[in-house]
Motif scaffolding. Sequence first.
Motif, PDB file in Angstrom:
ATOM      1  N   MET A   6      38.591   5.458 -27.932  1.00 42.08           N
ATOM      2  CA  MET A   6      39.474   5.615 -26.776  1.00 42.08           C
ATOM      3  C   MET A   6      38.697   5.829 -25.485  1.00 42.08           C
ATOM      4  SD  MET A   6      39.402   8.992 -28.330  1.00 42.08           S
ATOM      5  CE  MET A   6      40.724   9.537 -29.173  1.00 42.08           C
ATOM      6  N   HIS A   7      39.315   5.496 -24.382  1.00 40.35           N
ATOM      7  CA  HIS A   7      38.732   5.640 -23.040  1.00 40.35           C
ATOM      8  C   HIS A   7      37.430   4.860 -22.884  1.00 40.35           C
ATOM      9  CE1 HIS A   7      41.719   8.757 -22.431  1.00 40.35           C
ATOM     10  NE2 HIS A   7      41.221   9.443 -23.448  1.00 40.35           N
ATOM     11  N   ASP A   8      37.277   3.791 -23.637  1.00 36.87           N
ATOM     12  CA  ASP A   8      36.103   2.903 -23.574  1.00 36.87           C
ATOM     13  C   ASP A   8      34.787   3.560 -24.011  1.00 36.87           C
ATOM     14  OD1 ASP A   8      37.606   0.691 -22.698  1.00 36.87           O
ATOM     15  OD2 ASP A   8      37.508   1.420 -20.636  1.00 36.87           O
ATOM     16  N   TRP A   9      34.842   4.628 -24.769  1.00 37.33           N
ATOM     17  CA  TRP A   9      33.637   5.238 -25.313  1.00 37.33           C
ATOM     18  C   TRP A   9      33.147   4.416 -26.502  1.00 37.33           C
ATOM     19  CZ3 TRP A   9      30.729   9.109 -23.432  1.00 37.33           C
ATOM     20  CH2 TRP A   9      31.292   9.906 -22.422  1.00 37.33           C
ATOM     21  N   LYS A  10      31.828   4.324 -26.653  1.00 37.86           N
ATOM     22  CA  LYS A  10      31.206   3.660 -27.799  1.00 37.86           C
ATOM     23  C   LYS A  10      30.368   4.678 -28.556  1.00 37.86           C
ATOM     24  CE  LYS A  10      30.641  -0.626 -25.285  1.00 37.86           C
ATOM     25  NZ  LYS A  10      29.643  -1.473 -24.626  1.00 37.86           N
ATOM     26  N   VAL A  63      22.774  15.668 -38.919  1.00 37.80           N
ATOM     27  CA  VAL A  63      22.564  14.951 -37.660  1.00 37.80           C
ATOM     28  C   VAL A  63      21.260  15.428 -37.024  1.00 37.80           C
ATOM     29  CG1 VAL A  63      23.451  14.569 -35.329  1.00 37.80           C
ATOM     30  CG2 VAL A  63      25.017  14.617 -37.264  1.00 37.80           C
ATOM     31  N   GLU A  64      20.374  14.486 -36.757  1.00 35.66           N
ATOM     32  CA  GLU A  64      19.099  14.803 -36.107  1.00 35.66           C
ATOM     33  C   GLU A  64      19.298  15.047 -34.614  1.00 35.66           C
ATOM     34  OE1 GLU A  64      15.081  15.549 -36.044  1.00 35.66           O
ATOM     35  OE2 GLU A  64      16.190  14.984 -37.833  1.00 35.66           O
ATOM     36  N   SER A  65      20.042  14.144 -33.938  1.00 37.57           N
ATOM     37  CA  SER A  65      20.298  14.312 -32.508  1.00 37.57           C
ATOM     38  C   SER A  65      21.507  13.482 -32.098  1.00 37.57           C
ATOM     39  CB  SER A  65      19.090  13.894 -31.669  1.00 37.57           C
ATOM     40  OG  SER A  65      18.880  12.496 -31.769  1.00 37.57           O
ATOM     41  N   ILE A  66      22.118  13.902 -31.001  1.00 36.34           N
ATOM     42  CA  ILE A  66      23.236  13.177 -30.393  1.00 36.34           C
ATOM     43  C   ILE A  66      22.961  13.094 -28.899  1.00 36.34           C
ATOM     44  CG2 ILE A  66      25.696  13.219 -29.838  1.00 36.34           C
ATOM     45  CD1 ILE A  66      26.170  14.603 -32.516  1.00 36.34           C
ATOM     46  N   THR A  67      23.049  11.864 -28.369  1.00 32.42           N
ATOM     47  CA  THR A  67      22.847  11.632 -26.937  1.00 32.42           C
ATOM     48  C   THR A  67      24.130  11.067 -26.358  1.00 32.42           C
ATOM     49  OG1 THR A  67      20.527  11.115 -27.371  1.00 32.42           O
ATOM     50  CG2 THR A  67      21.410  10.459 -25.225  1.00 32.42           C
ATOM     51  N   ILE A  68      24.594  11.670 -25.279  1.00 34.72           N
ATOM     52  CA  ILE A  68      25.795  11.197 -24.588  1.00 34.72           C
ATOM     53  C   ILE A  68      25.362  10.705 -23.217  1.00 34.72           C
ATOM     54  CG2 ILE A  68      28.063  11.827 -23.700  1.00 34.72           C
ATOM     55  CD1 ILE A  68      28.101  14.072 -25.851  1.00 34.72           C
ATOM     56  N   SER A  69      25.567   9.415 -22.957  1.00 34.09           N
ATOM     57  CA  SER A  69      25.095   8.831 -21.698  1.00 34.09           C
ATOM     58  C   SER A  69      26.238   8.666 -20.693  1.00 34.09           C
ATOM     59  CB  SER A  69      24.427   7.481 -21.949  1.00 34.09           C
ATOM     60  OG  SER A  69      25.381   6.541 -22.365  1.00 34.09           O
ATOM     61  N   VAL A  73      28.329   5.894 -23.756  1.00 34.54           N
ATOM     62  CA  VAL A  73      27.748   5.565 -25.054  1.00 34.54           C
ATOM     63  C   VAL A  73      27.248   6.849 -25.703  1.00 34.54           C
ATOM     64  CG1 VAL A  73      25.950   4.287 -26.266  1.00 34.54           C
ATOM     65  CG2 VAL A  73      27.092   3.251 -24.300  1.00 34.54           C
ATOM     66  N   ILE A  74      27.710   7.080 -26.927  1.00 36.52           N
ATOM     67  CA  ILE A  74      27.267   8.222 -27.720  1.00 36.52           C
ATOM     68  C   ILE A  74      26.360   7.671 -28.811  1.00 36.52           C
ATOM     69  CG2 ILE A  74      27.986  10.080 -29.250  1.00 36.52           C
ATOM     70  CD1 ILE A  74      30.721   9.990 -27.747  1.00 36.52           C
ATOM     71  N   THR A  75      25.111   8.114 -28.833  1.00 35.95           N
ATOM     72  CA  THR A  75      24.141   7.632 -29.812  1.00 35.95           C
ATOM     73  C   THR A  75      23.829   8.759 -30.793  1.00 35.95           C
ATOM     74  OG1 THR A  75      23.184   6.176 -28.149  1.00 35.95           O
ATOM     75  CG2 THR A  75      21.868   6.583 -30.129  1.00 35.95           C
ATOM     76  N   ILE A  76      23.966   8.442 -32.080  1.00 44.39           N
ATOM     77  CA  ILE A  76      23.745   9.438 -33.126  1.00 44.39           C
ATOM     78  C   ILE A  76      22.528   9.033 -33.953  1.00 44.39           C
ATOM     79  CG2 ILE A  76      24.731  10.573 -35.156  1.00 44.39           C
ATOM     80  CD1 ILE A  76      27.509   9.896 -33.988  1.00 44.39           C
ATOM     81  N   GLU A  77      21.633   9.987 -34.153  1.00 35.31           N
ATOM     82  CA  GLU A  77      20.472   9.813 -35.036  1.00 35.31           C
ATOM     83  C   GLU A  77      20.672  10.741 -36.228  1.00 35.31           C
ATOM     84  OE1 GLU A  77      17.919   7.721 -34.605  1.00 35.31           O
ATOM     85  OE2 GLU A  77      18.700   6.996 -32.687  1.00 35.31           O
ATOM     86  N   PHE A  78      20.649  10.173 -37.428  1.00 29.19           N
ATOM     87  CA  PHE A  78      20.833  10.963 -38.638  1.00 29.19           C
ATOM     88  C   PHE A  78      19.488  11.368 -39.230  1.00 29.19           C
ATOM     89  CE2 PHE A  78      24.713   8.382 -38.384  1.00 29.19           C
ATOM     90  CZ  PHE A  78      25.648   9.391 -38.413  1.00 29.19           C
TER      91      PHE A  78
END
Length: 84
Positions: A6-10, A63-69, A73-78
């Motif tokens: 939703m709201h164009d989040w990836k 979860v190793e890390s989460i980056t919110i730009s 764009v939300i990037t997840i590292e496991f």
Amino acid sequence: MTWHTMHDWKIVFDNKYAAHFTLMTNDEFVSIICLKTQFGDFSPIIFKLTDATAKLMNQPHFVESITISLDKVITIEFNDFFGF
């Protein structure tokens, strides 16, 4: 792997993890559910999303890390330690 929410989040993460997770949403929250049943209790990753913000509500131990730009764009590292 990329999920459009939703709201164009990836939400983006490595394709090698695609078979281990599924996405659930409602009008306000996004929950990423781990489908694995081994190695303890896998709690979901939960975000509260609006048109302007993304708030991390729960970050589980795998979860190793989460980056919110700023470009939604939300990037997840496991963490591979958990057998993914």
